[in-house]
Design a protein around this motif. Structure first.
Motif, PDB file in Angstrom:
ATOM      1  N   ALA A  40       0.812  -1.053   0.039  1.00  0.00           N
ATOM      2  CA  ALA A  40       0.044  -0.255   0.121  1.00  0.00           C
ATOM      3  C   ALA A  40       0.892   1.135  -0.070  1.00  0.00           C
ATOM      4  N   SER A  44       0.800   3.904  -2.977  1.00  0.00           N
ATOM      5  CA  SER A  44       0.439   5.340  -2.815  1.00  0.00           C
ATOM      6  C   SER A  44       1.327   6.604  -2.860  1.00  0.00           C
ATOM      7  N   TYR A  45       2.672   6.316  -2.708  1.00  0.00           N
ATOM      8  CA  TYR A  45       3.738   7.069  -3.144  1.00  0.00           C
ATOM      9  C   TYR A  45       4.229   7.109  -4.649  1.00  0.00           C
TER      10      TYR A  45
END
Length: 114
Positions: A40, A44-45
């Motif tokens: 995750a 997400s980055y």
């Protein structure tokens, strides 16, 4: 004698039963949670490109700030460049020419003075 009566309803606990058997799989659950958390964070980055060895990437952290960093990834090698005041300030001597954009999306360079 009243203390010697058998109590019906209570089970005798066998010595072979392990009291920690109910929590034995918590380590497996924790490992699955940790891997899911790492996936995750990577997604997400948006840094999946850093894991791909065929892509070359340049990332600028804190652009225009005194603590600006440039991260360059070429193949499997990653370099971090700390930009200082001396590196970012350059004196401009003059113009060399002009670049014009054509209506079809091309560009034309016209040198100055000729």
């Amino acid at each position: 004698m009243k203390y010697m009566k058998k109590r019906r309803g209570k089970k005798k606990r066998s010595f072979e039963e392990d009291p920690m058997s109910g929590v034995a799989n918590l380590f497996d659950v924790a490992m699955v949670f940790a891997v899911a958390l790492l996936i995750a964070l990577v997604s997400s980055y948006h840094i999946q490109e850093l894991l791909d060895p065929t892509r070359d990437i340049t990332i600028v952290k804190n652009p225009g700030q005194p603590d600006m960093q440039v991260i360059v990834k070429e193949g499997k090698e990653i370099k971090t460049l700390n930009v200082t005041e001396e590196m970012s300030e350059v004196e401009i001597a003059g113009t060399v020419g002009t670049i014009y954009r054509t209506p079809d999306g091309g560009m034309v360079y016209v040198p100055e003075g000729g």
